[in-house]
Design a protein around this motif. Sequence first.
Motif, PDB file in Angstrom:
ATOM      1  N   GLU B 176       0.834  -1.200   0.000  1.00  0.00           N
ATOM      2  CA  GLU B 176       0.000   0.000   0.000  1.00  0.00           C
ATOM      3  C   GLU B 176       0.873   1.255   0.000  1.00  0.00           C
ATOM      4  OE1 GLU B 176      -3.359   1.650   3.007  1.00  0.00           O
ATOM      5  OE2 GLU B 176      -3.326  -0.513   2.642  1.00  0.00           O
ATOM      6  N   ARG B 177       1.866   1.249   0.896  1.00  0.00           N
ATOM      7  CA  ARG B 177       2.763   2.408   1.003  1.00  0.00           C
ATOM      8  C   ARG B 177       3.569   2.577  -0.289  1.00  0.00           C
ATOM      9  NH1 ARG B 177       3.911   7.262   2.316  1.00  0.00           N
ATOM     10  NH2 ARG B 177       6.051   7.691   2.921  1.00  0.00           N
ATOM     11  N   ALA B 178       4.046   1.463  -0.847  1.00  0.00           N
ATOM     12  CA  ALA B 178       4.825   1.542  -2.081  1.00  0.00           C
ATOM     13  C   ALA B 178       3.962   2.099  -3.217  1.00  0.00           C
ATOM     14  CB  ALA B 178       5.374   0.170  -2.445  1.00  0.00           C
ATOM     15  N   SER B 179       2.697   1.693  -3.267  1.00  0.00           N
ATOM     16  CA  SER B 179       1.798   2.212  -4.308  1.00  0.00           C
ATOM     17  C   SER B 179       1.595   3.708  -4.151  1.00  0.00           C
ATOM     18  CB  SER B 179       0.434   1.512  -4.241  1.00  0.00           C
ATOM     19  OG  SER B 179       0.594   0.134  -4.285  1.00  0.00           O
ATOM     20  N   GLN B 180       1.378   4.128  -2.904  1.00  0.00           N
ATOM     21  CA  GLN B 180       1.239   5.570  -2.631  1.00  0.00           C
ATOM     22  C   GLN B 180       2.447   6.344  -3.153  1.00  0.00           C
ATOM     23  OE1 GLN B 180       0.998   6.222   1.547  1.00  0.00           O
ATOM     24  NE2 GLN B 180      -1.102   5.477   1.740  1.00  0.00           N
ATOM     25  N   LEU B 181       3.621   5.797  -2.853  1.00  0.00           N
ATOM     26  CA  LEU B 181       4.853   6.503  -3.213  1.00  0.00           C
ATOM     27  C   LEU B 181       5.024   6.553  -4.728  1.00  0.00           C
ATOM     28  CD1 LEU B 181       7.066   4.996  -0.438  1.00  0.00           C
ATOM     29  CD2 LEU B 181       6.697   7.439  -0.752  1.00  0.00           C
ATOM     30  N   LEU B 182       4.668   5.452  -5.407  1.00  0.00           N
ATOM     31  CA  LEU B 182       4.777   5.452  -6.866  1.00  0.00           C
ATOM     32  C   LEU B 182       3.805   6.461  -7.461  1.00  0.00           C
ATOM     33  CD1 LEU B 182       5.245   1.720  -7.885  1.00  0.00           C
ATOM     34  CD2 LEU B 182       6.950   3.483  -7.528  1.00  0.00           C
ATOM     35  N   THR B 185       5.181   9.826  -7.099  1.00  0.00           N
ATOM     36  CA  THR B 185       6.295  10.097  -7.995  1.00  0.00           C
ATOM     37  C   THR B 185       5.914   9.848  -9.460  1.00  0.00           C
ATOM     38  OG1 THR B 185       7.111   7.890  -7.491  1.00  0.00           O
ATOM     39  CG2 THR B 185       8.145   9.704  -6.334  1.00  0.00           C
ATOM     40  N   GLU B 186       4.610   9.759  -9.717  1.00  0.00           N
ATOM     41  CA  GLU B 186       4.077   9.689 -11.089  1.00  0.00           C
ATOM     42  C   GLU B 186       4.558   8.468 -11.868  1.00  0.00           C
ATOM     43  OE1 GLU B 186       4.921  13.445 -12.862  1.00  0.00           O
ATOM     44  OE2 GLU B 186       4.150  14.511 -11.114  1.00  0.00           O
ATOM     45  N   ILE B 187       4.612   7.340 -11.185  1.00  0.00           N
ATOM     46  CA  ILE B 187       4.891   6.084 -11.875  1.00  0.00           C
ATOM     47  C   ILE B 187       3.611   5.260 -11.818  1.00  0.00           C
ATOM     48  CG2 ILE B 187       6.224   3.931 -11.780  1.00  0.00           C
ATOM     49  CD1 ILE B 187       8.444   5.628 -10.457  1.00  0.00           C
ATOM     50  N   PRO B 188       3.181   4.675 -12.958  1.00  0.00           N
ATOM     51  CA  PRO B 188       1.948   3.881 -12.932  1.00  0.00           C
ATOM     52  C   PRO B 188       2.053   2.764 -11.899  1.00  0.00           C
ATOM     53  CG  PRO B 188       2.766   4.121 -15.177  1.00  0.00           C
ATOM     54  CD  PRO B 188       3.787   4.720 -14.279  1.00  0.00           C
ATOM     55  N   VAL B 189       1.051   2.653 -11.039  1.00  0.00           N
ATOM     56  CA  VAL B 189       1.119   1.697  -9.940  1.00  0.00           C
ATOM     57  C   VAL B 189       1.198   0.262 -10.455  1.00  0.00           C
ATOM     58  CG1 VAL B 189      -0.124   0.803  -7.928  1.00  0.00           C
ATOM     59  CG2 VAL B 189       0.002   3.247  -8.321  1.00  0.00           C
ATOM     60  N   ARG B 190       0.696   0.034 -11.684  1.00  0.00           N
ATOM     61  CA  ARG B 190       0.769  -1.348 -12.187  1.00  0.00           C
ATOM     62  C   ARG B 190       2.205  -1.778 -12.501  1.00  0.00           C
ATOM     63  NH1 ARG B 190       0.956  -0.256 -17.716  1.00  0.00           N
ATOM     64  NH2 ARG B 190       0.147   1.823 -18.113  1.00  0.00           N
TER      65      ARG B 190
END
Lengths: 298, 303
Positions: B176-182, B185-190
């Motif tokens: 969850e935290r990693a997805s938030q951070l991505l 930072t404008e990286i697609p969560v997929r």
Amino acid sequence: MIENTKFQHRYNFAFIDESTKKEIRRKLLKAVAIPGYQCPYSSPEMPIARGWGTGGLHVTLAIIGREDIFKIIDQGSDASVNACNLRDFVQAMTGCRTTFDTTEATLIQTRHRITEEALTAEQVFVFQVPQPEPLRSVERYEYRTRQMHGEADYAKMWVSLYESFVRHGDILLGAGYPVRINGRYIMAPSPIPRWDIPNLHQAETLYLFGAGREKRLYAVPPHTTVEPLEFEDVRFHIEDFNGQVCNQTGYRKAFLDEIYSDDGSKQFVVNDSNFLDKLRAGEPIAPFVNAYIQQIES
Amino acid sequence: MNNGNHHNGAATAGGVGPAGIAGAGDNQWLLRVRNLTKIYGEPGPRTLELTGPEFSSNICPDTDSIVACAEVSFDLYPGEVLGIVGESGSGKSTVVKLLYFDLGKTAGSALLYPYDQGQTNMLEASGQQKRRIRNHLMGMVYQNPRDGLNFHFSSGGNIAEKLIMAGQLHVGGIRERASQLLEKTEIPVRRLDDTPATFSGGMQQRVQIAKAIANNPPLLFLDEVTTGLDVSVQARVLDLIRELQQELGIAMIVVSHDLSVIRMLTDRTLVMKNGRIVESGLTDQILQDPQHAYTQLLVSSLL
């Protein structure tokens, strides 16, 4: 005339000379004093190549006494080539009685399994270890892994478990699942299956590990906490045989071997040969009990 | 170690984490660096006298030892962005690598307020303490993403490493935290479970930034973050850094040879040459009215 008996025997008792035995015993004491710590030792030459069970043999020969009853298994079997030859060797070098019976033995050497039958405080259990360094898969340099152990820096190990879960939906470590000993060192529990890992935890028996090629000894003393690494939401679990039973005895609560027939069909059979023999003969058995095995329906 | 001018004795004992500086007064520094020195080789008694910008050299003529940086002193305040500018070999990267414990110091002290209320020289802490400081109180973004990321792990795994080191052992929570951070930072969560090796240079740099800020550190080091990127990607990475700075109030040390990056990001600037600070002050002032000859050269070559 005073007879010189010194050279009547071609070898010292238990093959290794006494001063080397003393050295190995001292390192074993250190290993027991620091559970899970890999203690370097001298790893003397043996008549078999390093990597073929010399570590286990060093430990066995350093601690065996004339009264010991010796048992050795290889992947659960008393009858495999490795077990037979090492048994003959130890017998020839010590004159000790050997046995297949787990409960009768006082000293058991193993490759890749713990017996199904529960071990007692009277027994010592010796593992042959091919790769003592649990961090080797994530860090190839020895000086770095030593530093990581020294500082309890295990994040890389955890990330590799995370990665395994993310890629495959499970932590795919069949054998040698990393465990934390006494809340401190991460240890490679030889490559025993996950099935056997809970039997290391708070055990009655002294477990000794010898890696001859890598020249390391380590130990899990009796009544030591052994925790497999697990996340709060991704838990450790033992092998799941999907309700399969041993085709010879109908027994479920033991580690099973998968045996393929020529027609491609497969059958399961209890892996521990002495345990299987006892089940078939209807003799009384006293298997290990732990929370994971208890969950299996009989 | 205790330098006595610690004028906020009543500050709450915040332990580690950005909360540690919340109770401090307005004038409480976050990082205090004094006499930071790194010398390769055996220094002689006159090594520091015989090197520096006035000799245009950082090699000691007596002993051939190399003075990477010497007598670097500065204070950094919470939420402030400090630039370090200079030509290659001037020692600017050495300074941040010393502060991030990538290199060992020869001499000097660095006090970080959230670590032991700034009473202890963090450069002399044990390896275990240093790792703790690094994981909880600092983030680093390297010029080359291969220095900051493990290309065998997924981008999520790289961020997880930082979270695990801070004690997070819940896979769901980590993801969850990693997805938030991505997302931040404008990286697609997929792309969470793809390795950074499959990413473009700009994306790799943004994964590094996501990893660096994963534990909300009060201090972030940026070492030539845009140097390898093309101009349009540079602009997006710089925008991202500026946004994060405003949103999270992280103090930053930005190392760059590029004055436009310094102008865009920083409040205050140190100019380094031959391992020494030759000029320091407000960024605007330095760019508009450079005092030192070297700074003048630097600014004029930009225009």
